[in-house]
Design a protein around this motif. Structure first.
Motif, PDB file in Angstrom:
ATOM      1  N   ILE A  74      -9.202   1.159   0.153  1.00 59.69           N
ATOM      2  CA  ILE A  74      -9.462  -0.512   0.343  1.00 59.69           C
ATOM      3  C   ILE A  74     -10.767  -0.969  -0.272  1.00 59.69           C
ATOM      4  N   SER A  75     -10.889  -1.868  -1.025  1.00 56.15           N
ATOM      5  CA  SER A  75     -11.788  -2.398  -1.499  1.00 56.15           C
ATOM      6  C   SER A  75     -12.314  -3.587  -1.306  1.00 56.15           C
ATOM      7  N   VAL A  76     -13.457  -3.931  -0.803  1.00 54.86           N
ATOM      8  CA  VAL A  76     -13.825  -5.407  -0.521  1.00 54.86           C
ATOM      9  C   VAL A  76     -15.235  -5.735  -1.145  1.00 54.86           C
ATOM     10  N   ALA A  77     -15.227  -6.858  -2.062  1.00 60.10           N
ATOM     11  CA  ALA A  77     -16.347  -7.315  -2.658  1.00 60.10           C
ATOM     12  C   ALA A  77     -16.032  -8.782  -2.761  1.00 60.10           C
ATOM     13  N   ASN A  78     -17.020  -9.462  -2.691  1.00 56.76           N
ATOM     14  CA  ASN A  78     -17.057 -11.319  -2.738  1.00 56.76           C
ATOM     15  C   ASN A  78     -15.512 -11.950  -2.358  1.00 56.76           C
ATOM     16  N   ASP A  79     -15.458 -11.470  -0.927  1.00 54.61           N
ATOM     17  CA  ASP A  79     -14.356 -12.185  -0.203  1.00 54.61           C
ATOM     18  C   ASP A  79     -12.891 -11.620  -0.942  1.00 54.61           C
ATOM     19  N   ARG A  80     -12.916 -10.555  -1.627  1.00 58.49           N
ATOM     20  CA  ARG A  80     -11.491 -10.154  -2.254  1.00 58.49           C
ATOM     21  C   ARG A  80     -11.602  -8.703  -1.528  1.00 58.49           C
ATOM     22  N   VAL A  81     -10.206  -8.421  -1.276  1.00 61.65           N
ATOM     23  CA  VAL A  81      -9.617  -7.265  -0.666  1.00 61.65           C
ATOM     24  C   VAL A  81      -8.587  -6.735  -1.353  1.00 61.65           C
ATOM     25  N   SER A  82      -8.853  -5.692  -1.792  1.00 64.06           N
ATOM     26  CA  SER A  82      -7.645  -5.023  -2.687  1.00 64.06           C
ATOM     27  C   SER A  82      -7.404  -3.753  -1.653  1.00 64.06           C
ATOM     28  N   ILE A  83      -5.983  -3.479  -1.428  1.00 63.25           N
ATOM     29  CA  ILE A  83      -5.465  -2.281  -0.818  1.00 63.25           C
ATOM     30  C   ILE A  83      -4.642  -1.756  -1.900  1.00 63.25           C
ATOM     31  N   LEU A  84      -4.861  -0.300  -2.203  1.00 65.32           N
ATOM     32  CA  LEU A  84      -4.059   0.139  -3.411  1.00 65.32           C
ATOM     33  C   LEU A  84      -3.547   1.480  -2.691  1.00 65.32           C
ATOM     34  N   ALA A  85      -2.215   1.569  -2.616  1.00 57.46           N
ATOM     35  CA  ALA A  85      -1.639   2.894  -2.094  1.00 57.46           C
ATOM     36  C   ALA A  85      -0.511   3.270  -3.038  1.00 57.46           C
ATOM     37  N   GLU A  86      -0.047   4.571  -2.860  1.00 56.39           N
ATOM     38  CA  GLU A  86       1.035   5.033  -3.815  1.00 56.39           C
ATOM     39  C   GLU A  86       2.331   4.329  -3.264  1.00 56.39           C
ATOM     40  N   ASN A  87       2.259   4.360  -1.743  1.00 55.07           N
ATOM     41  CA  ASN A  87       3.487   3.828  -1.202  1.00 55.07           C
ATOM     42  C   ASN A  87       3.098   2.708  -0.376  1.00 55.07           C
ATOM     43  N   ALA A  88       3.603   1.537  -0.464  1.00 50.12           N
ATOM     44  CA  ALA A  88       3.487   0.580   0.728  1.00 50.12           C
ATOM     45  C   ALA A  88       4.486  -0.357   0.876  1.00 50.12           C
TER      46      ALA A  88
END
Length: 134
Positions: A74-88
Motif C-alpha cells: 500500500i502506498s499513500v502520497a498526495n491523497d492518492r492510495v495505491s494498493i498493489l497485490a498479486e491477487n485481489a
C-alpha cells in the motif's frame, strides 16, 4: 476556501493482471505488517506491506466495500492510495460457500511449502472479504 480535491482520496486497487477498483474514497482501512492503518485525506506519505488479507473502502458516495488482498503493498502520497497485490478480488464478487470450500481444501493440503501457505492466505482473505460483504 479549501480545495475540493483535499476532501477525498484517489484510490486504485490493482491486481497483477487487472485494475480491480479505482475511484474516490473518504477512507481506506488496511492491515499492514506495522498494524491497522486508516487513511483519510491529508494522510502522511506511507509505504507498507499488506497483511491480514482485506482492505476496506468507504467511497465518496458512502458505498462500503471490502476486497480480498492477502499480500501486497500500500502506498499513500498526495491523497492518492495505491494498493498493489498479486491477487485481489472484490468481496461482493466472491461466493462465500465456494471460498469456504477452497479454504478447507487448502488447509487439508497441508502447509508443507510456501506455495501452500500462499494458497491458504488467499483462501482466508477471500472468506473474510465475502463474510464482511454479506
Amino acid at each position: 476556501m479549501a480545495d475540493d480535491s483535499a476532501k477525498h482520496l484517489e484510490v486504485a486497487l490493482v491486481a497483477a493482471e487487472r485494475t480491480v477498483w479505482q475511484g474516490q474514497a473518504k477512507i481506506v482501512i488496511a492491515r499492514t505488517t506495522d498494524g491497522d492503518v486508516g487513511i483519510l485525506p491529508g494522510h502522511a506519505p506511507l509505504l507498507g506491506l499488506l497483511q491480514g488479507g482485506t482492505v476496506q473502502v468507504r467511497t465518496v458516495d458512502d458505498e462500503y466495500f471490502v476486497a480480498a488482498a492477502p499480500d501486497g503493498f500500500i502506498s499513500v502520497a498526495n491523497d492518492r492510495v495505491s494498493i498493489l497485490a498479486e491477487n485481489a478480488e472484490m468481496g461482493h464478487d466472491i461466493d462465500l460457500e465456494e471460498a469456504r470450500r477452497d479454504l478447507e481444501q487448502a488447509l487439508a493440503a497441508g502447509l508443507d511449502t510456501d506455495s501452500d501457505t500462499d494458497e491458504v492466505r488467499l483462501a482466508e482473505a477471500r472468506v473474510r472479504a465475502a463474510e464482511q460483504t454479506s
